[in-house]
Design a protein around this motif. Structure first.
Motif: not given
Lengths: 145, 684
Positions: B559-570
């Motif tokens: 599994v490759h997960i990109q670092a530092g991904v954020t979002a305004e979400a519930d």
């Protein structure tokens, strides 16, 4: 040491049968007293001295009950000094957040969802029994007024 | 004898013949009388007719005896005396008093007069009756002339004295006035100036000699001034002119100059008295006034030009009368008739206006009247009028007072606009607004009704969910539990295929339980309130992956997960979405020898998108539209088990965030599921 007494509040006879079998399969030697609705549960626990049953070690309480709901029964148990510290495990099919929150707010000691798969049910029964009847130190018995 | 007159025969006959002595004496007397040269001695009868005429009479009066004897002596009198019947007075006095004396004018035969000394004496007969009169006249002319010369001399002396006195009075007068003044002789030559003249001009008397006054006159004006003055002198008429005179410092100031003739006792002009009054201020004022008048004219022209350009009718009324003094050219077009001349506010009654309720306007109710009388500022009052052709028009009147600097009301101005079309449009607008409002209300009622229905449906859905979670699971638990009990308790009695059938029953029950749980989760995703916070998607993806590894420890998935991904979400909802997407990827890479899963974010059409990609079974894009629909599956349960609700749940989560979800794939070559969370300001 006499057999521990468990009060099961459950209106579905099939669930009663399954629960009894699960407790047996889990290897718990307990005495199971069953009442089929909330009204009976209140009468058993909080009725007049001559009418009520002996105080159980544990109450397994379904929420969706005829007449008086599980939550109301729990509220009455916690309101009476004699049963205030009685361990009550909510045993139900619901995973609704409102049900969970309300149960804890009213003073439930645990909330266990009945699994559909019987093996899981047996495992749940075993763990609950092991924890509440063996591992956990029961609260001191409150003498009647 | 003949040379010296005659003794009338009648006189001789009347006396009758006498003796020598007597006759001699009478003759002598007669000769004496006839010969008297210096005196006119005339005998008159009782009625004043000439009886005798001596030499002296002939010399004095120029008549020969035959020309005058027998005629009334009044012929010798002046016409005035004759008219006054002077002779009668003389004779009456002589008759009564015995004699009469006087000096007076008498007339010669040639008409000339001479000054005469006259004595008339009554002549009585022997017995006392009146016979006539003796009139003795002497020429007094020489004596008269000497007297008159003396009188004339005295008169001249008096006149000269008077003239000198008047001259001195003139000088005093001329020196006593604040104006410049001067005196000229009868020919207009100025010989005297007053003190103010010398003070003002700074000139000396020598410099003023002759036409010295020209030194202080402006060359440009001189010819005109001299000409005017000369003509006045020639005509003997008063003179007036206005021109500049230079003062001692060289400054030119304007003077109003006047000269009047002074006449002597004989009525002849002997002096001109002139004065120069400084009118520089008045001249300046007049010039200023001219300039101001010009400015006022310009302002008025501009005012009228502006007024006539205005789309509204403008009427101005004077205060306090209310008299209308101005109306612009729009007046007729707005009112449908020319200005009704009104001298007072009472006259406004003739303008015929009505209040919106139909009540007529009283004269002092008109906005202009209120502005003039009370200083009221009237803003947009609506007045109905009837045009001469009968059509009703609506005007909007705005009035204001015009005040002087001290606040006094000078006038009132009223603006009149025709708003008939506007009112019509307004009424139509109001009608369509009312229709629109009715429709809107109807729509709102419908919406409210639908909302009620939706709320009811939602409640039903919740009740349904609750029932599902309890009531559907309970029988499943029974089916599973009792199938298990049957297999255990009667194991010895059941053939092997029966036990397998019981196992199938239990599997079916368990799959249905999973289906119910998924449905409940989908329902919760729809109903739960949305609370946006900054969610760390990288960490969430790692948590979900860890759960999957724990639940399926045999699988080895990279599994490759990109670092530092954020979002305004519930967070709760986005977790459900990621669980489903990672769960799918996990599941569909099961047959892949080297399964890999990627998570990250990228820009798609300028919007932040998130993706979960795998190298698993993939799918045929031809069926792509079925991917996100509940219960639609692209794989057989035997191939990849599932409920067909996971992607529908993802879709719901994304839509509730205002985003969209889509998938790209190819059979056997993996799939990429992407979604956006619009409105959340996603970053990576």
């Amino acid at each position: 040491m006499s057999q521990a007494l468990i009060l099961l509040v459950e209106d579905d006879p099939m669930d009663v049968k399954l629960t009894r079998r699960a407790l047996t399969k889990a290897g718990l030697h307990v005495s199971l007293e069953v009442v089929e609705d909330g009204e009976q549960a209140v009468a058993y626990l909080l009725g007049p001295d001559d009418k009520r049953g002996p105080l159980p070690s544990l109450v397994l309480l379904d929420l969706k009950l005829p007449k008086i709901s599980g939550h109301q029964v729990l509220e009455r148990i916690r309101a009476d000094p004699r049963t205030r510290r009685l361990p009550v495990i909510v045993l139900t099919s619901s995973l609704e957040e409102t049900d969970l929150a309300r149960s804890y707010d009213l003073g439930a000691n645990s909330y266990v969802r009945k699994p559909v798969e019987f093996d899981a049910f047996v495992e749940a029964a075993r763990q609950v029994g092991a924890y509440w009847l063996v591992l956990n130190q029961a609260p001191p018995v409150v003498n009647g007024p | 004898m003949a040379d010296f007159g005659v003794v009338p025969e009648t006189a001789g006959q009347q006396d009758g013949p006498a003796g020598w002595d007597r006759a001699g004496t009478d003759q002598l007397f007669r000769l004496l009388v006839s010969a008297v040269w210096d005196y006119a001695i005339i005998a008159l009868d009782a009625r004043g007719r000439v009886l005798t005429w001596n030499t002296g009479a002939r010399r004095l009066y120029g008549y020969r005896p035959e020309e005058i004897v027998g005629r009334p002596v009044s012929r010798l009198y002046t016409q005035e005396d004759r008219d006054a019947r002077h002779l009668d007075d003389e004779l009456r006095t002589a008759r009564e008093a015995g004699s009469f004396h006087e000096e007076g004018w008498r007339v010669r035969r040639d008409g000339s007069r001479f000054w005469a000394s006259v004595a008339i004496t009554r002549i009585d007969g022997d017995d006392g009756e009146l016979l006539g009169f003796a009139k003795i006249t002497r020429d007094m002319t020489d004596k008269q002339q000497a007297q008159e010369a003396e009188l004339e001399r005295q008169r001249r002396e008096l006149e000269l004295a008077q003239l000198r006195e008047r001259e001195e009075q003139l000088h005093m007068l001329a020196n006593s006035i604040p104006q410049l003044a001067w005196i000229a002789d009868e020919t207009g030559d100025i010989f005297w100036y007053n003190r103010r003249w010398y003070e003002y001009t700074g000139m000396t008397a020598d410099q003023m000699k002759g036409a010295g006054w020209q030194r202080v006159h402006h060359p440009a004006e001189l010819a005109r001034v001299v000409d005017g003055f000369n003509r006045a002198v020639a005509a003997g008429e008063a003179w007036e002119d206005t021109f500049p005179i230079r003062n001692r410092t060289g400054e030119w100031r304007w003077f109003l100059s006047r000269a009047v003739p002074i006449r002597g006792a004989d009525g002849r002009i002997f002096r001109w008295l002139g004065s120069n009054t400084d009118v520089t201020e008045q001249v300046e004022l007049a010039r200023q006034r001219d300039r101001l008048l010009k400015d006022v004219d310009f302002e008025r022209a501009r005012f009228e030009a502006v007024m006539n350009q205005m789309p509204a009718a403008v009427i101005v009324g004077e205060a306090p009368s209310g008299k209308l003094v101005f109306a612009n050219s729009r007046m007729d077009a707005v009112w449908g008739h020319p200005l009704i001349q009104s001298e007072s506010i009472d006259d406004y009654a003739r303008w015929g206006g009505f209040h919106p309720d139909g009540r007529p306007y009283a004269p002092d109710e008109w906005p202009l009247a209120r502005a003039i009388q009370r200083g009221e500022i009237v803003d947009a009052e609506e007045v109905a009028i009837d045009w001469p052709d009968g059509q009703r028009r609506w005007l909007r009147l705005s009035a204001a007072p015009v005040r002087a600097a001290d606040g006094q009301i000078l006038a009132g101005v009223v603006l009149c606009q025709d708003i008939t079309d506007e009112k019509t449009a307004h009424r139509q607008l109001a009608e369509s607004e009312a229709r629109f409002r009715a429709l809107t209300e109807e729509l709102e009622r419908t919406v409210a009704h639908r909302t009620q229905e939706l709320l009811a449906a939602n409640k039903e859905l919740e009740a349904f969910s609750y029932s599902v979670s309890h009531d559907l699971r309970a029988p499943l638990r029974a089916i599973d539990g009792f199938s298990k009990a049957l297999a255990e308790d009667y194991a010895a009695l059941l053939p092997a295929d029966a036990k397998e059938l019981l196992s199938d029953v239990r599997q079916a029950a368990q799959r249905m339980a999973g289906l119910i749980d998924d449905l409940l989760r989908l329902s919760r995703v729809t109903r739960a309130p949305l609370t946006r916070t900054r969610v760390d998607l990288t960490r969430l993806a790692e948590t979900v992956t860890a759960d999957l590894r724990r639940g399926d420890p045999e699988r080895d998935v990279t599994v490759h997960i990109q670092a530092g991904v954020t979002a305004e979400a519930d967070e709760a909802l986005i977790r459900v979405a990621l669980e489903n997407l990672f769960g799918n990827a996990w599941k569909f890479t099961a047959r892949q020898p080297h399964p890999e899963i990627w998570f990250g974010s990228e820009l798609v059409d300028g919007t932040q998108a998130f993706f979960v990609r795998d190298n698993g079974a993939g799918f045929d894009m031809a069926y792509g539209d079925k991917l996100f629909v509940s219960f639609q599956r692209l794989h057989a349960n035997s191939e990849f088990p599932g409920t067909g609700i996971g992607l529908a749940t993802v879709q719901r989560v994304v839509r509730r965030h205002g985003g969209r979800a889509w998938a790209v794939g190819e059979p056997g070559r993996g799939a990429t599921f992407s979604f956006t969370l619009d409105g959340g300001g996603a970053t990576s």
